[in-house]
Write a protein that holds these residues in place. Sequence first.
Motif, PDB file in Angstrom:
ATOM      1  N   PHE A   3       0.895  -3.827  -3.424  1.00 27.86           N
ATOM      2  CA  PHE A   3       0.332  -3.196  -4.614  1.00 27.86           C
ATOM      3  C   PHE A   3       1.363  -3.132  -5.733  1.00 27.86           C
ATOM      4  CE2 PHE A   3      -1.394  -1.044  -0.816  1.00 27.86           C
ATOM      5  CZ  PHE A   3      -2.721  -1.445  -0.899  1.00 27.86           C
ATOM      6  N   GLN A   4       0.903  -3.441  -6.943  1.00 29.62           N
ATOM      7  CA  GLN A   4       1.663  -3.122  -8.145  1.00 29.62           C
ATOM      8  C   GLN A   4       0.997  -1.895  -8.758  1.00 29.62           C
ATOM      9  OE1 GLN A   4       1.652  -6.596 -10.661  1.00 29.62           O
ATOM     10  NE2 GLN A   4       3.050  -7.732  -9.351  1.00 29.62           N
ATOM     11  N   ILE A   5       1.770  -0.860  -9.046  1.00 24.61           N
ATOM     12  CA  ILE A   5       1.198   0.428  -9.441  1.00 24.61           C
ATOM     13  C   ILE A   5       1.824   0.914 -10.742  1.00 24.61           C
ATOM     14  CG2 ILE A   5       0.798   2.818  -8.718  1.00 24.61           C
ATOM     15  CD1 ILE A   5       1.394   1.815  -5.811  1.00 24.61           C
ATOM     16  N   ALA A   6       0.988   1.440 -11.624  1.00 19.02           N
ATOM     17  CA  ALA A   6       1.468   2.083 -12.841  1.00 19.02           C
ATOM     18  C   ALA A   6       0.540   3.251 -13.169  1.00 19.02           C
ATOM     19  CB  ALA A   6       1.501   1.099 -14.007  1.00 19.02           C
ATOM     20  N   TYR A   7       1.106   4.290 -13.758  1.00 17.56           N
ATOM     21  CA  TYR A   7       0.281   5.454 -14.106  1.00 17.56           C
ATOM     22  C   TYR A   7       0.888   6.154 -15.316  1.00 17.56           C
ATOM     23  CZ  TYR A   7       3.953   8.316 -12.053  1.00 17.56           C
ATOM     24  OH  TYR A   7       5.166   8.913 -11.793  1.00 17.56           O
ATOM     25  N   GLY A  32      -0.312  -5.211   7.202  1.00 17.47           N
ATOM     26  CA  GLY A  32       0.065  -5.182   5.795  1.00 17.47           C
ATOM     27  C   GLY A  32       0.043  -3.773   5.252  1.00 17.47           C
ATOM     28  N   LYS A  33       0.208  -3.635   3.966  1.00 14.93           N
ATOM     29  CA  LYS A  33       0.250  -2.311   3.341  1.00 14.93           C
ATOM     30  C   LYS A  33      -1.146  -1.720   3.172  1.00 14.93           C
ATOM     31  CE  LYS A  33       4.528  -1.714   0.761  1.00 14.93           C
ATOM     32  NZ  LYS A  33       5.101  -1.367  -0.564  1.00 14.93           N
ATOM     33  N   ILE A  34      -1.199  -0.397   3.267  1.00 12.34           N
ATOM     34  CA  ILE A  34      -2.400   0.344   2.920  1.00 12.34           C
ATOM     35  C   ILE A  34      -2.017   1.310   1.802  1.00 12.34           C
ATOM     36  CG2 ILE A  34      -3.395   0.128   5.208  1.00 12.34           C
ATOM     37  CD1 ILE A  34      -2.501   2.966   5.805  1.00 12.34           C
ATOM     38  N   GLY A  35      -3.014   1.750   1.024  1.00 14.37           N
ATOM     39  CA  GLY A  35      -2.696   2.617  -0.095  1.00 14.37           C
ATOM     40  C   GLY A  35      -3.774   3.653  -0.357  1.00 14.37           C
ATOM     41  N   LEU A  36      -3.357   4.821  -0.811  1.00 11.02           N
ATOM     42  CA  LEU A  36      -4.275   5.877  -1.229  1.00 11.02           C
ATOM     43  C   LEU A  36      -3.921   6.259  -2.659  1.00 11.02           C
ATOM     44  CD1 LEU A  36      -6.516   7.938  -0.611  1.00 11.02           C
ATOM     45  CD2 LEU A  36      -4.719   9.492   0.219  1.00 11.02           C
ATOM     46  N   PHE A  37      -4.914   6.194  -3.549  1.00 13.54           N
ATOM     47  CA  PHE A  37      -4.709   6.444  -4.968  1.00 13.54           C
ATOM     48  C   PHE A  37      -5.761   7.441  -5.437  1.00 13.54           C
ATOM     49  CE2 PHE A  37      -3.799   2.070  -3.744  1.00 13.54           C
ATOM     50  CZ  PHE A  37      -2.431   2.006  -3.996  1.00 13.54           C
ATOM     51  N   ILE A  38      -5.324   8.496  -6.126  1.00 12.58           N
ATOM     52  CA  ILE A  38      -6.230   9.599  -6.472  1.00 12.58           C
ATOM     53  C   ILE A  38      -5.950  10.108  -7.882  1.00 12.58           C
ATOM     54  CG2 ILE A  38      -7.024  11.927  -5.858  1.00 12.58           C
ATOM     55  CD1 ILE A  38      -6.133  11.427  -3.016  1.00 12.58           C
ATOM     56  N   VAL A  39      -7.023  10.439  -8.600  1.00 13.69           N
ATOM     57  CA  VAL A  39      -6.912  11.245  -9.813  1.00 13.69           C
ATOM     58  C   VAL A  39      -7.821  12.461  -9.658  1.00 13.69           C
ATOM     59  CG1 VAL A  39      -6.306   9.331 -11.344  1.00 13.69           C
ATOM     60  CG2 VAL A  39      -8.705   9.956 -11.061  1.00 13.69           C
ATOM     61  N   CYS A  40      -7.325  13.612 -10.129  1.00 18.63           N
ATOM     62  CA  CYS A  40      -8.080  14.862 -10.123  1.00 18.63           C
ATOM     63  C   CYS A  40      -7.994  15.493 -11.502  1.00 18.63           C
ATOM     64  CB  CYS A  40      -7.512  15.850  -9.094  1.00 18.63           C
ATOM     65  SG  CYS A  40      -7.728  15.369  -7.372  1.00 18.63           S
TER      66      CYS A  40
END
Length: 252
Positions: A3-7, A32-40
Amino acid sequence: MTFQIAYHTDAGIKKKTNQDALLMKTAKTAKGKIGLFIVCDGMGGLSYGEMASATVIKGMSDWFDNVLPEIYFSEEMLSSNLADCVKMLNEKIIEYGEASKLKLGTTITALLIVDSKYYLVQVGDSRAYRIGKQLTLLTEDQTLVARELARGNITEEQARKDPRRNILLQCVGATPELSVVISEGEVKNGEVYLLCTDGFYHEITEDEIFEKLRPDTFTNENEMKKTVVQLVELVKERKEVDNISLLVTKVT
């Protein structure tokens, strides 16, 4: 899968506190990689909305660390456990609110990516988009205005300007009867996923989102970060008064 991630998150031009909260967690597995991404998007007087959103973020982070490894190989358990975790956090926030005589709550839009599949959790009006050859909205706003639009009682133009557009039909921490929407789909290499609070999407068009976040517009996280910050600043220039948050993940 990686994952490439930006916030980026911003209190906005009017509010003194930022009640939005975000989570980005990844882990390596044999597949491989797993990911959890959240907005609240928290709501409540003073800092209580911030407390609600932070409670959900902490609870989901703990779920990722402690529960997910035990149920990783069961797709059926992944969906049910995600829903159960959110319902447990709903009860926790309600209990705190009743004991403190406070009204507080939060939205949650959570994206779990496991083995080329995503699981999406939705309560409230934060959103998730998938961006590939086109932009696709993956969530449905749980708002009074969205319901009236779906019923044909108002037009899309009326919905954009309706003063009731921030009235939620449900959020985490408001009522014991919480309906957690879980959806699933396939993840393709090169796709971009955007999670955002309503402070972001009210003052920007879907065409603008697609143009700025197309998968071929950036190749690394530094470029993604610059784009994300620019988008937040654009929304602020258009006089959005709410907190503004977005989280972008590109699957590579």
